[in-house]
Enzyme design. Structure first.
Site, PDB file in Angstrom:
ATOM      1  NE  ARG A 190      -2.031   3.282   2.648  1.00 12.73           N
ATOM      2  CZ  ARG A 190      -1.499   4.479   2.792  1.00 12.73           C
ATOM      3  NH1 ARG A 190      -0.208   4.655   2.812  1.00 12.73           N
ATOM      4  NH2 ARG A 190      -2.264   5.528   2.917  1.00 12.73           N
ATOM      5  CG  HIS A 231       3.283   7.321   0.426  1.00 10.61           C
ATOM      6  ND1 HIS A 231       2.596   8.505   0.506  1.00 10.61           N
ATOM      7  CD2 HIS A 231       2.746   6.511   1.367  1.00 10.61           C
ATOM      8  CE1 HIS A 231       1.694   8.432   1.471  1.00 10.61           C
ATOM      9  NE2 HIS A 231       1.753   7.223   2.000  1.00 10.61           N
TER      10      HIS A 231
END
Length: 112
Positions: free
Chosen positions: A74, A79
């Site tokens: 994730r 990011h």
């Protein structure tokens, strides 16, 4: 504890959505379908975020769930999106999600 089960439900539902999006596709079809890739990545973000929200105590009591891998994936998608490997995501959907769904099903009360 109820929050843990709500997060487990979110994890299971994200897996179910990914399964629905990718069902019947080959790697080549997945690779060429940006809409399915995007939808799959979004559900993996939800899966990892829900995993992150499960209490540490619950995580420790269920070491068979790859908590840190789910959370890590994730984080990469969210990011470090430039490092996302579509092939790796595809392999995850095909090899890792079915056993994860089976494990989650055992942990969620009243799930049939």
């Amino acid at each position: 504890m109820d929050r843990n089960y709500a997060h487990l439900w979110d994890m299971y539902e994200a897996c179910r959505q990914i399964e629905k999006f990718t069902q019947g596709l080959t790697w080549e079809e997945y690779r060429q379908n940006e809409l399915v890739q995007s939808a799959t990545e979004r559900q993996l973000e939800i899966l990892g975020e829900a995993a992150r929200r499960v209490s540490v105590e619950f995580q420790k009591s269920h070491p068979g769930i790859p908590w840190s891998a789910l959370i890590g994936q994730r984080n990469v998608i969210s990011h470090q999106y430039e490092k996302v490997s579509h092939k790796r995501i595809w392999l995850t959907t095909q090899k890792s999600l079915p056993p994860l769904m089976a494990d989650l099903k055992k942990l969620i009360p009243n799930l049939e």
